[in-house]
Design a protein around this motif. Structure first.
Motif, PDB file in Angstrom:
ATOM      1  N   LEU A 173       3.055   8.079 -10.504  1.00 55.49           N
ATOM      2  CA  LEU A 173       3.015   6.746  -9.889  1.00 55.49           C
ATOM      3  C   LEU A 173       1.827   6.740  -8.938  1.00 55.49           C
ATOM      4  N   PHE A 174       0.663   6.395  -9.444  1.00 53.37           N
ATOM      5  CA  PHE A 174      -0.558   6.617  -8.677  1.00 53.37           C
ATOM      6  C   PHE A 174      -0.550   5.828  -7.371  1.00 53.37           C
ATOM      7  N   PRO A 175      -0.772   6.507  -6.245  1.00 50.67           N
ATOM      8  CA  PRO A 175      -0.748   5.829  -4.937  1.00 50.67           C
ATOM      9  C   PRO A 175      -2.004   4.994  -4.711  1.00 50.67           C
ATOM     10  N   ASP A 176      -1.808   3.740  -4.380  1.00 48.52           N
ATOM     11  CA  ASP A 176      -2.932   2.818  -4.168  1.00 48.52           C
ATOM     12  C   ASP A 176      -2.387   1.550  -3.525  1.00 48.52           C
ATOM     13  N   THR A 177      -3.240   0.548  -3.369  1.00 51.92           N
ATOM     14  CA  THR A 177      -2.818  -0.771  -2.894  1.00 51.92           C
ATOM     15  C   THR A 177      -2.730  -1.702  -4.096  1.00 51.92           C
ATOM     16  N   TYR A 178      -1.606  -2.390  -4.236  1.00 52.17           N
ATOM     17  CA  TYR A 178      -1.370  -3.240  -5.395  1.00 52.17           C
ATOM     18  C   TYR A 178      -0.889  -4.629  -4.978  1.00 52.17           C
ATOM     19  N   GLU A 179      -1.206  -5.608  -5.830  1.00 53.98           N
ATOM     20  CA  GLU A 179      -0.665  -6.971  -5.702  1.00 53.98           C
ATOM     21  C   GLU A 179       0.374  -7.142  -6.808  1.00 53.98           C
ATOM     22  N   PHE A 180       1.631  -7.386  -6.438  1.00 52.54           N
ATOM     23  CA  PHE A 180       2.699  -7.557  -7.405  1.00 52.54           C
ATOM     24  C   PHE A 180       3.122  -9.021  -7.466  1.00 52.54           C
ATOM     25  N   THR A 183       0.841  -1.194   0.000  1.00 46.39           N
ATOM     26  CA  THR A 183       0.000   0.000   0.000  1.00 46.39           C
ATOM     27  C   THR A 183       0.874   1.241   0.000  1.00 46.39           C
ATOM     28  N   PHE A 184       0.562   2.171  -0.888  1.00 50.63           N
ATOM     29  CA  PHE A 184       1.316   3.412  -1.004  1.00 50.63           C
ATOM     30  C   PHE A 184       0.366   4.575  -0.722  1.00 50.63           C
ATOM     31  N   PRO A 185       0.539   5.249   0.391  1.00 47.68           N
ATOM     32  CA  PRO A 185      -0.362   6.349   0.749  1.00 47.68           C
ATOM     33  C   PRO A 185      -0.269   7.502  -0.255  1.00 47.68           C
ATOM     34  N   PRO A 203       0.155  12.609  -5.996  1.00 51.00           N
ATOM     35  CA  PRO A 203      -1.123  12.938  -5.357  1.00 51.00           C
ATOM     36  C   PRO A 203      -2.210  11.924  -5.660  1.00 51.00           C
ATOM     37  N   GLY A 204      -3.227  11.899  -4.787  1.00 56.01           N
ATOM     38  CA  GLY A 204      -4.393  11.063  -5.014  1.00 56.01           C
ATOM     39  C   GLY A 204      -5.419  11.785  -5.864  1.00 56.01           C
TER      40      GLY A 204
END
Length: 379
Positions: free
Chosen positions: A188-195, A128-130, A325-326
């Motif tokens: 680099l859009f901040p969100d929660t990702y599964e890599f 997760t990237f705030p 930014p979000g």
């Protein structure tokens, strides 16, 4: 001699012939349409299934269009646009997963949707990237998770080819923005990702960019065109809104900044501590916390970069975003909806309780600063 009378049957005979020709053409069209319809129906129902399976990898962040192209290239389907339409009709776009799948060539669309909707078992890492995380911090988090090194991530994010994304064409080139610190900053859009643990660095970066591309809708591009604003300007402004607010004050802060950026503004500089001359660990300062360490110290920052990002010295916006930014900050920067008393404000200050004080004049602002300090001293 009397003139021979013209036959009364000539015209009707011609109309009769024309009618049969038209009927024949119509029959050909109907038969052709029927043949096409039958072909499309066989495709959707899987009547032409071969029984042979192929391996298809769907990259993380792929939309239905990209998945359809992958299936066509693998010989699973013949008509990618038909597949896209069918997925849309079934409302199944949101259920399609990424990963590696074994699919039968010529399988029915329902079978393909079902197979692609089952998450492919794979070793993944969820991060997760705030909102407001910087590019360097994102890269460091990727390294800490063991996915790639921070250096590899930033190199690909800044130098890789991501022209498949719409927003990419709107980014200024290095020649157009020679004083920009990092090309990837802000996108680099901040969100929660599964890599995927065994993914490539390019795919990791593309995951962020794909999400950003999804967030910047045609309506946003249209609004930018109407305002005479570039995407880069929007994201740069949004990054300051994110850092100075990132809360229910987004629109008010955005309005203050837009007032300062307006033509004939009496205060044409942002004058934000988010990116300034301040050299203190206690402040959230882009130049001190991120740019200086990158170059090996404050005195090592190139003069052009320092001048282009110090918002107390450069007029207008700096050379680039100072964080990622979000969506809320982006929307506020694009179309702020400020409180009435903030509409014409040029200043704001906050106290340690999180309260914002807005002012139209320097004198009012100085009074607000004293009031904020008094609150802080009482805590």
């Amino acid at each position: 001699m009397k003139e021979a009378k013209k036959s009364k049957h000539t015209a009707p005979a011609s109309k009769h012939t024309l009618r049969w020709v038209l009927l024949a053409l119509l029959a050909v069209l109907v038969l052709g349409a029927g043949a096409v319809g039958l072909l499309l129906r066989r495709e959707m129902t899987g009547a032409g299934a071969t029984g042979q399976t192929v391996t298809v990898t769907v990259e993380q962040g792929s939309g239905v269009a990209a998945i359809a192209r992958d299936l066509q290239q693998a010989g699973v389907i013949r008509f990618p646009r038909l597949f896209r339409w069918y997925v849309g009709q079934q409302g199944a776009a949101g259920s399609l997963q990424y990963g590696t799948f074994e699919l039968e060539q010529g399988a029915s669309y329902d079978q393909l949707i079902q197979a692609l909707s089952v998450y492919a078992a794979a070793e993944t890492t969820r991060l997760t990237f705030p909102e407001g995380t910087t590019a360097i911090a994102i890269a460091q988090q990727m390294e800490q998770a063991g996915l790639c090194t921070a250096e590899e991530f930033l190199q690909e994010a800044n130098e890789g080819d991501f022209s498949e994304f719409t927003f990419w064409q709107y980014l200024p080139t290095d020649q157009e923005a020679p004083d920009r610190f990092m090309k990837c900053e802000g996108y680099l859009f901040p969100d929660t990702y599964e890599f995927l643990n065994d993914g490539t660095v390019h795919d990791y970066v593309a995951t962020f960019y794909a999400r950003f591309d999804q967030m910047i809708t045609p309506d946003i591009y249209e609004a930018l065109e109407q305002q005479g604003m570039t995407l880069h300007q929007l994201v740069t402004l949004a990054s300051f809104v994110q850092e100075e607010a990132g809360n229910d004050q987004d629109s008010n802060v955005a309005q203050v900044f837009r007032n300062r950026l307006a033509p004939d503004s009496p205060y044409p500089r942002l004058e934000s501590n988010v990116s300034s001359y301040i050299q203190s660990d206690e402040d959230n300062n882009y130049l001190w916390n991120w740019v200086a360490p990158w170059y090996g110290g404050w005195d090592e920052i190139p003069a052009n970069i320092l001048a282009a990002y110090d918002t107390y010295s450069c007029a207008g916006l700096p050379a680039g975003p100072v964080s990622n930014p979000g969506l809320a900050a982006i929307q506020a920067a694009l179309d702020p909806q400020p409180d009435p008393e903030v509409q014409d404000a040029y200043f704001f200050v906050t106290d340690l309780t999180g309260r914002y004080y807005y002012a139209q004049t320097l004198e009012q602002h100085q009074a607000n600063v004293r009031a904020a300090r008094a609150v802080n001293n009482s805590l």
